[in-house]
Scaffold this motif. Sequence first.
Motif, short mmCIF file in Angstrom:
data_model
loop_
_atom_site.label_atom_id
_atom_site.label_comp_id
_atom_site.label_asym_id
_atom_site.label_seq_id
_atom_site.Cartn_x
_atom_site.Cartn_y
_atom_site.Cartn_z
N UNK A 196 0.76 -1.31 -0.18
CA UNK A 196 -0.10 0.06 -0.02
C UNK A 196 0.84 1.25 -0.03
N UNK A 197 0.16 2.29 -0.51
CA UNK A 197 0.95 3.66 -0.45
C UNK A 197 1.14 4.13 1.04
N UNK A 198 2.37 4.58 1.28
CA UNK A 198 2.70 5.10 2.73
C UNK A 198 3.36 6.49 2.57
N UNK A 199 4.04 6.75 3.85
CA UNK A 199 4.96 7.96 3.71
C UNK A 199 6.27 7.88 2.96
N UNK A 200 6.67 6.34 2.97
CA UNK A 200 7.87 6.19 2.42
C UNK A 200 8.05 5.56 0.88
N UNK A 201 6.74 5.11 0.58
CA UNK A 201 6.68 4.39 -0.87
C UNK A 201 5.24 4.89 -1.40
N UNK A 202 5.45 4.77 -2.75
CA UNK A 202 4.44 5.35 -3.39
C UNK A 202 3.16 4.05 -3.76
N UNK A 203 3.48 2.88 -3.40
CA UNK A 203 2.77 1.83 -3.35
C UNK A 203 2.76 1.36 -4.81
N UNK A 204 2.34 0.07 -4.98
CA UNK A 204 2.03 -0.56 -6.19
C UNK A 204 0.82 -0.09 -6.77
N UNK A 205 0.94 0.03 -8.31
CA UNK A 205 -0.04 0.30 -9.05
C UNK A 205 -0.78 -0.97 -9.58
N UNK A 206 -2.23 -0.97 -9.15
CA UNK A 206 -2.94 -2.25 -9.73
C UNK A 206 -3.39 -1.82 -11.06
N UNK A 207 -3.80 -0.65 -11.32
CA UNK A 207 -4.38 -0.36 -12.76
C UNK A 207 -4.30 1.12 -12.91
N UNK A 208 -4.44 1.47 -14.17
CA UNK A 208 -4.33 2.84 -14.56
C UNK A 208 -5.76 3.05 -15.29
N UNK A 209 -6.45 4.08 -15.08
CA UNK A 209 -7.68 4.47 -15.76
C UNK A 209 -7.59 6.06 -16.24
N UNK A 210 -8.15 5.93 -17.48
CA UNK A 210 -7.93 7.25 -18.16
C UNK A 210 -9.17 7.56 -19.00
N UNK A 211 -9.46 8.94 -19.09
CA UNK A 211 -10.58 9.47 -20.01
C UNK A 211 -9.88 9.77 -21.26
N UNK A 212 -10.40 8.64 -22.14
CA UNK A 212 -9.71 8.81 -23.72
C UNK A 212 -10.56 9.82 -24.58
N UNK A 213 -11.35 10.34 -23.89
CA UNK A 213 -12.28 11.53 -24.84
C UNK A 213 -11.47 12.79 -24.61
N UNK A 214 -10.40 12.78 -23.62
CA UNK A 214 -9.78 14.28 -23.52
C UNK A 214 -8.43 13.86 -23.82
N UNK A 215 -7.70 14.13 -24.98
CA UNK A 215 -6.33 14.07 -25.03
C UNK A 215 -5.53 15.28 -25.30
N UNK A 216 -4.30 15.35 -24.98
CA UNK A 216 -3.42 16.40 -25.28
C UNK A 216 -2.23 16.02 -25.72
N UNK A 217 -1.58 17.05 -26.54
CA UNK A 217 -0.31 16.63 -27.05
C UNK A 217 0.78 17.19 -26.07
N UNK A 218 1.80 16.36 -25.71
CA UNK A 218 2.99 17.03 -24.79
C UNK A 218 4.21 16.86 -25.68
N UNK A 219 5.02 18.09 -25.95
CA UNK A 219 6.17 18.06 -26.67
C UNK A 219 7.34 18.84 -26.24
N UNK A 220 8.13 19.10 -27.18
CA UNK A 220 9.28 20.11 -26.69
C UNK A 220 9.78 20.83 -27.84
N UNK A 221 9.98 22.26 -27.57
CA UNK A 221 10.51 23.18 -28.42
C UNK A 221 11.93 23.58 -28.01
N UNK A 222 12.71 24.00 -28.93
CA UNK A 222 14.00 24.59 -28.62
C UNK A 222 13.77 26.07 -28.09
N UNK A 223 14.72 26.44 -27.33
CA UNK A 223 14.98 27.82 -26.74
C UNK A 223 14.84 28.85 -27.57
#
Length: 368
Positions: A196-223
């Motif tokens: 389980x999650x506690x003060x010293x550990x993030x805990x084990x992820x059992x599953x990841x749930x996402x709303x696939x109707x709302x997507x974003x683009x994540x990218x990088x550009x030069x300075x």
Amino acid sequence: MSKRAKIILIVVAVLFGAVLIWFAKKNKKNVIAYDTEKPFKTTIVKKTVATGKVVPLEEVEIKPQIAGIVDKVIAEEGQIVKAGDLLATIRVVPNEQSLQSARGRINSVKVQLENAKTQFERNKALFENGVISSQQFEASELSYNQAKTDLQNAQNDYQIIKKGSAGSSEANTNIRATASGMVVEIPVKKGYQVIQANSFNAGTTIATIADMNKMIFEGKVDESEVGKLVKGTDLQVSLGAIENKKFPAKLNFIAPKGTEEGGAVQFKIKADVTLDDNYFIRAGYSANADIVLEKKDSVLAIKEALLRFDKKTEKPYVEVKNGEDFEKKELELGISDGVNIEVLEGVTADDEIKVWNKASKEKKENKN
């Protein structure tokens, strides 16, 4: 001088003249005629391309509330779930030391309860006969009730350590969805050990749930280009998995701090992507975003291939036709799209500009 000598002299003179004529023709330079092009009006759009990926806007990781071993995985990747749906169950493997300690506490509380019960019953008889005051009787009653409560708490603690719950309907061993959406990842299988999650550990992820109707683009550009970006700018996102299709997007985030990658500073950007119902976008698709940095309509422009740069001043120039010759003219330039470049000063729409390294057909025929 004899007649024969005159004839020989004439023949030598003729041959000498023929040789001179041959050398003259051999060394005569061909006049090179260059093609020319005129400046033209066009729209110039300066763009940059940001590389990145498409990810869900909202993504939730489901973690257990107790340590144990995965007993059953009920949900599947790609399944649509609602908040509260059962995803998996956990089988608790109790710590033997904690279990023995809980048993010992139960036995200890039982002894205290028996003692409190005996005192309560004795004081009750004495109180009914008027031997002790009501205050003494109430104190013994309070101690007896407190001992019963302590026993119940100790038994609950023992059940939680042993089974993961004390018999409540919402057992900690049942892993349920905390948000609605699609199960995009289940990184565990039956038999996996989780914590389980506690003060010293993030805990084990059992599953990841996402709303696939709302997507974003994540990218990088030069300075060198991030200073030209403005929130709200329209983007065109191309996905590597979907050919010949661009998805409109709107820039909503520009990182205030960059990170150095390969000697260049890169800044993270995010943009809301407008989805098309005809396409299913999977989380993590690689993507490129075309970003318009600057746009000018109906400007005077020339092809960049016509440009030359002065070796000393490094200023751009072209050669403009002036009669039979060409005249050098320095230019004041504006934006460029890599093919055409805006001309602010230096030439007019009527000027004929030399096309470098492109001789006329007459020159090519002479070479042949």
